[in-house]
Design an enzyme around this catalytic site. Structure first.
Site, mmCIF file in Angstrom:
data_model
loop_
_atom_site.group_PDB
_atom_site.id
_atom_site.type_symbol
_atom_site.label_atom_id
_atom_site.label_comp_id
_atom_site.label_asym_id
_atom_site.label_seq_id
_atom_site.Cartn_x
_atom_site.Cartn_y
_atom_site.Cartn_z
ATOM 1 N N CYS A 259 5.794 15.081 38.298
ATOM 2 C CA CYS A 259 7.066 15.786 38.102
ATOM 3 C C CYS A 259 7.557 16.402 39.415
ATOM 4 C CB CYS A 259 6.995 16.844 37.017
ATOM 5 S SG CYS A 259 8.664 17.321 36.526
ATOM 6 N N ASP B 276 -0.053 8.705 35.582
ATOM 7 C CA ASP B 276 0.045 9.231 36.951
ATOM 8 C C ASP B 276 -0.834 8.503 37.961
ATOM 9 O OD1 ASP B 276 1.783 11.125 35.969
ATOM 10 O OD2 ASP B 276 0.305 12.744 35.901
ATOM 11 N N ALA C 292 5.677 12.211 32.218
ATOM 12 C CA ALA C 292 5.353 11.781 30.853
ATOM 13 C C ALA C 292 6.438 10.834 30.341
ATOM 14 C CB ALA C 292 5.224 12.993 29.939
ATOM 15 N N ALA C 293 7.653 11.022 30.840
ATOM 16 C CA ALA C 293 8.768 10.150 30.439
ATOM 17 C C ALA C 293 8.514 8.714 30.901
ATOM 18 C CB ALA C 293 10.073 10.680 31.031
ATOM 19 N N GLU D 160 -13.034 10.369 27.409
ATOM 20 C CA GLU D 160 -12.295 11.588 27.773
ATOM 21 C C GLU D 160 -13.251 12.766 27.681
ATOM 22 O OE1 GLU D 160 -9.041 12.892 28.711
ATOM 23 O OE2 GLU D 160 -10.341 14.649 28.645
ATOM 24 N N CYS E 32 13.292 13.389 35.193
ATOM 25 C CA CYS E 32 12.981 14.732 35.660
ATOM 26 C C CYS E 32 14.058 15.677 35.141
ATOM 27 C CB CYS E 32 12.936 14.737 37.189
ATOM 28 S SG CYS E 32 12.196 16.222 37.808
ATOM 29 N N GLN F 198 1.884 19.035 29.278
ATOM 30 C CA GLN F 198 2.169 19.698 30.560
ATOM 31 C C GLN F 198 3.667 19.911 30.847
ATOM 32 O OE1 GLN F 198 -0.074 17.489 33.646
ATOM 33 N NE2 GLN F 198 -1.477 16.892 32.040
ATOM 34 N N LYS G 59 6.248 10.168 38.722
ATOM 35 C CA LYS G 59 5.060 10.347 37.874
ATOM 36 C C LYS G 59 5.382 11.397 36.810
ATOM 37 C CE LYS G 59 1.691 9.058 41.433
ATOM 38 N NZ LYS G 59 1.368 7.732 40.895
#
Ligand code: FAD
Length: 415
Positions: free
Chosen positions: A171, A308, A318-319, A45, A351, A53, A316
């Protein structure tokens, strides 16, 4: 203790290499180490910071502190994982290796590909030169989300434009969420009647899952926002306060239109990173090809992907990542024991559609748009409880739970 890249010797090998230390990379590493703390995991990373986000939509409306959406990367890398502070430049699955930007190779037994997607700001002519000034903003970046709030609080009359690029984007509801929360602000401050609001969407529908369109349309009507479909933002001139869209007509022809604005909220086109798209792991569109259920590469069985960047046709979010983490962690442990893969992802994504301050339509659905509500309530109804979940409960759970390997609300209907 977190080990750092300074200990790296050339051509180091790990049990598992994770590409990307975002929502997916940190969470899946933590979940793997909870299952087996002896695993030697290297996370590649390049960033100094880790971002939450999903809260940027609320930053844009003034309902969340931007500083609470970012933490030093060092603080979120799980204990006993090695942070390789570098950028992957190519994936070489035939050699069980990845190459870093300095040319060094890192080897693995299993690889997890999760570098997110790339925001292609440059695909809209003139955008990069004017973003963050001249009334041009975007909730899709840490640096600009606070400018959205500044613009909506300053605008008293005129024209406000909100745009949505072609799918897929992360999102997918975020472009219209920015519009609803701005309109709600203007309604509460008695200026909405003097502001002409327009939504320009490159797609043909307001939201991809039909059940959620009627409740959203009620808010579109309440705010008197004009919807324009098949209209893709291609050029912007901030100083002249002008934007150009390509409009796809019913006969397939393209017409270019020019619109003036006082403020514009832009969502950038979103693409897979070149190092994934140009690798043997990519599908024809450049996303990391995996089986929709096991999240395993069909061509390189020791490679998995989540977040993603995957080819899977889920929202796409985080959930989605929250659930994919468990599938990948369990399946990699099974693979390492030469056991069959028995964890299956159902395509869950969520969402939280912020239709007004304090109320959310919590859209949760899986593959094929199948509704997958977490709570036994009508999911199409705007709720205060869903706002509390998004604005308060989930951010705290993210930092203290998901990134630490706590697997909360992760059951998949297919597992
Ligand atoms: P990311 O979290 O983006 O992390 C990718 C990581 O990979 C980054 O740290 C990056 O530095 C690293 N990387 C990139 N290139 C390389 C490379 N070459 N080598 C090594 N590492 C690399 N989700 C929700 O669930 N609910 C919401 O309400 C929601 N709202 C959103 C609103 C906005 C405005 C935005 C922008 C996103 C929203 N999301 C939401 C989506 C969510 O943030 C993403 O789906 C999630 O962060 C995906 O996780 P990821 O790990 O795949 O990617």
């Amino acid at each position: 203790m977190t080990k750092s890249s300074s200990n790296l010797v050339s051509n180091q090998k790990f049990d598992i290499v994770v590409v990307g230390g975002g929502s997916a990379g940190i969470s899946v590493t933590a979940s793997l180490l909870k299952r087996d703390s002896n695993l030697r995991i290297g996370i590649i990373e390049p960033g100094e910071f880790h971002y939450y986000q999903p809260a940027w939509t609320l930053v844009g409306s003034g309902d969340f502190d931007i500083k609470k959406t970012r933490r030093p990367m060092q603080d979120v890398i799980p204990s006993f994982a090695t942070w390789i502070k570098s950028r992957v430049s190519s994936l070489i699955p035939s050699q069980n290796a990845v190459e870093l930007s300095d040319g060094e190779k890192i080897y693995y037994d299993q690889l997890i590909v999760c570098p997110g997607l790339r925001l292609a700001w440059e695909k809209i002519e003139g955008l990069e030169a004017t973003l963050g000034k001249n009334g041009v903003t975007s909730n899709y970046a840490y640096d600009f989300a606070p400018y959205t709030k500044e613009l909506i609080s300053k605008l008293k009359n005129g024209k406000a434009i909100f745009t949505q690029p072609p799918m897929p984007i992360k999102c997918a509801g975020a472009p219209q969420k920015a519009m609803y929360l701005s309109c709600d602000y203007w309604l509460r401050h008695h200026t909405l009647k003097s502001i002409n609001v327009e939504f320009y969407n490159a797609g043909a529908v307001l939201f991809g899952v039909a059940e959620f369109v009627p409740p959203l349309m009620k808010y579109v009507e309440k705010y008197d926002a004009k919807l324009n479909f098949n209209s893709n933002l291609v050029k912007i001139d901030g100083q002249a306060k002008k934007a150009w869209f390509e409009v796809k007509e019913a006969d397939g022809s393209i017409r270019k239109i020019e619109r003036e604005f006082d403020m514009i909220h832009v969502v950038p086109p979103q693409v897979p990173h070149d190092f994934v798209a140009n690798s043997p792991l990519a599908d024809p569109k450049g996303w990391c090809l995996v089986d929709n259920k096991t999240l395993q590469s069909p061509n390189f069985p020791n490679v998995f992907s989540l977040g993603d960047i995957t080819s899977t046709p889920n929202a796409k979010t985080a959930a989605a990542t929250r659930k994919q983490v468990v599938i990948v962690a369990k399946n990699i442990i099974s693979l390492r024991k030469n056991q069959p893969l028995e964890s299956f992802y159902d395509g869950y994504g969520s969402c939280p559609l912020t239709v007004q301050q304090g109320k959310i339509v919590l859209a949760e659905f899986g593959y094929g748009g199948k509704l997958l509500p977490s709570f036994p309530l009508d999911p199409t109804k705007p709720r205060r409880s869903a706002w509390a979940l998004k604005a308060s409960i989930l951010p705290r759970f993210y930092w203290a739970g998901m990134l630490k390997g706590t697997e909360w609300m992760t059951r998949c209907t297919d597992s």
